[in-house]
Scaffold this motif. Structure first.
Motif, short mmCIF file in Angstrom:
data_model
loop_
_atom_site.label_atom_id
_atom_site.label_comp_id
_atom_site.label_asym_id
_atom_site.label_seq_id
_atom_site.Cartn_x
_atom_site.Cartn_y
_atom_site.Cartn_z
N ILE A 441 0.83 -1.21 0.00
CA ILE A 441 0.00 0.00 0.00
C ILE A 441 0.86 1.25 0.00
N GLY A 442 1.99 1.20 0.73
CA GLY A 442 2.90 2.34 0.77
C GLY A 442 3.55 2.60 -0.58
N ARG A 443 3.95 1.52 -1.27
CA ARG A 443 4.55 1.66 -2.60
C ARG A 443 3.56 2.28 -3.58
N ARG A 444 2.34 1.76 -3.55
CA ARG A 444 1.34 2.23 -4.50
C ARG A 444 0.98 3.70 -4.27
N LEU A 445 0.84 4.07 -3.01
CA LEU A 445 0.51 5.46 -2.71
C LEU A 445 1.65 6.40 -3.11
N SER A 446 2.90 5.96 -2.86
CA SER A 446 4.06 6.78 -3.23
C SER A 446 4.12 6.97 -4.74
N MET A 447 3.93 5.89 -5.48
CA MET A 447 3.95 5.99 -6.94
C MET A 447 2.78 6.82 -7.47
#
Length: 470
Positions: A441-447
């Motif tokens: 979830i953190g990766r997706r939000l950052s991207m």
């Protein structure tokens, strides 16, 4: 037609290239990459492609002779000097004999130097020197050597990879890994954010100041030089991120070329070793170490450093402003080396605890402000432009216009977004390794955040990457 890293056509090509690459048999992958790299090279400076091909041939033959143990040490040394001199001739001719708008040479013809010639010439010199030093064996496969000297992600402006780091990866391609694809995408998006959002916006703010510094207040000119340092970092490190991502999609890892928070380094020495790391280390290893072999005299070593910095400046172009820039870099670093103990005692006398956060911040501020005396010469590129810039900076010919605008405030806000990421990464991580360790979830939000910032605030058309001209 030039294939630019920031064009949609480049990413469309990547979308098509990557699946095909992993379908090609391992023993043929180098052919696929060499064809791509040659076409990429031709798209930028097609009529000069023979220059690259000839240098590749000379490098291959010279390397074979340098690795031949039948020759004496004296013969091998002479061969190294001759081969390096021959390989330097095209660079000296195109970049210094007939440069565009040259302020030092009497010749000023509108010729275009082959794009990337500085970088593949440096690769050749490093390769031949390492073979001569017996750090590596000469490359027997002409195809791998040619690919090393023309690998398309690094051809235009680096990173300047050493033979022993890149060639083994080209020779032994890795199988498809989802992690490499993710990492490549993270690097590319991160690089685009730096280039088309931050570097492009900072350029819009600073270019009018550098074009007509006399219209602006001394404070605004000083601020423009500071912002240019950040602009250049975003531009060049953005290029390296896209190059790294492009290579990573193919399973190839490139060297880190910048410290994440280069702009907040607390000393000029640390700033220098944090910037364009693969090139500054090249000048150290192949210029400074060569002329300083066996030298123990402190004065002579200081002179050799000065000579190395001047050569580094002249590498950017045949202009007195680059000579001044290199000389000031040396003077600043040499001063720091000579007075390190004094400054530690001085800060203690002021009540600072060495190594504390306050001490660090104070050093950063001092480095940034004194650094404006150096970076202005780099941006000016010409002696007369530098004189005008600093005349305005010190209030001699300054005007009343201000740099503080809504566009400036927005750009600073976007810069803070980048710095938050860099702060969280630290210096041991890059954007890919950092995000791959985060929850999904953190990766997706950052991207999602970075992609949205690129789409909303990015410039649809941007200038070429700054360092391509060098």
């Amino acid at each position: 037609m030039m294939i630019k890293f920031t064009d949609f056509s480049y990413f469309l090509l990547q979308f098509l290239i990557v699946p095909v690459y992993y379908k090609v048999p391992d023993g043929k992958k180098w052919i696929f990459l060499l064809v791509l790299s040659t076409l990429f090279n031709a798209s930028w400076s097609g009529k000069y492609l023979p220059v690259w091909l000839i240098l590749v041939g000379i490098c291959y033959v010279a390397g074979k002779y340098l690795g031949n143990q039948a020759y004496s040490k004296k013969q091998r040394k002479m061969l190294l000097i001759i081969s390096i001199t021959i390989c330097l001739l095209p660079l000296l001719f195109f970049k210094y004999l007939v440069p565009i708008n040259n302020s030092m040479s009497p010749v000023a013809l509108n010729w275009l130097a082959p794009i990337g010639i500085s970088y593949y010439t440096f690769l050749i010199i490093g390769y031949l020197t390492d073979v001569h030093r017996r750090y590596i064996k000469p490359e027997n496969h002409l195809g791998y050597l040619a690919l090393y000297l023309g690998f398309f992600p690094t051809l235009l402006a680096g990173p300047l990879e050493r033979t022993r780091q890149l060639v083994p990866q080209l020779r032994n391609p890795v199988a498809y890994q989802e992690e490499n694809i993710k990492a490549g995408i993270y690097f590319i998006i991160w690089g685009l954010f730096k280039k088309v959002v931050l570097a492009a916006r900072f350029a819009d703010i600073t270019n009018p100041v550098f074009d007509e510094p006399g219209k602006y207040t001394g404070f605004s000119v000083t601020l423009a030089i500071l912002l240019f340092s950040v602009q250049l970092y975003c531009d060049f490190s953005g290029y390296c991120d896209i190059a790294t991502g492009s290579a990573r999609l193919l399973g190839i890892k490139l060297s880190k070329n910048f410290s994440n928070r280069y702009y907040f380094t607390p000393s000029r020495t640390e700033s220098w070793t944090s910037w364009n790391i693969t090139v500054t280390s090249w000048f150290r290893d192949y210029i400074f170490f060569n002329i300083s072999k066996g030298v123990t005299n402190t004065k002579r070593l200081e002179f050799n450093r000065l000579l190395t910095f001047i050569i580094t400046g002249l590498w950017h172009g045949p202009s007195w402003s680059f000579v001044i820039w290199g000389s000031l870099q040396w003077a600043y670093i040499n001063f720091e080396m000579r007075t390190k103990q004094f400054w530690q005692k001085f800060y203690v006398s002021l009540g600072f605890t060495i190594g504390s956060q306050v001490h660090y911040l104070w050093r950063v501020v001092v480095r940034l402000l004194t650094g404006t005396l150096i970076m202005g010469w780099f941006r000016a590129a010409e002696l007369s432009s530098g004189v005008k810039l600093y005349s305005s900076m010190f209030g001699i010919t300054s005007g009343a216009a201000s740099l503080i605008t809504p566009s400036f405030m927005l750009s600073i806000t976007l810069f803070v977004v980048m710095d938050i990421f860099n702060y969280k990464m630290g210096e041991k991580e890059d954007i890919a390794s950092y995000l791959l360790k985060r929850p999904a979830i953190g990766r997706r939000l950052s991207m999602l955040l970075l992609v949205q910032l690129v789409l909303i605030f990015g410039r649809t058309t941007v200038a070429n990457f700054y360092y391509i001209q060098f």
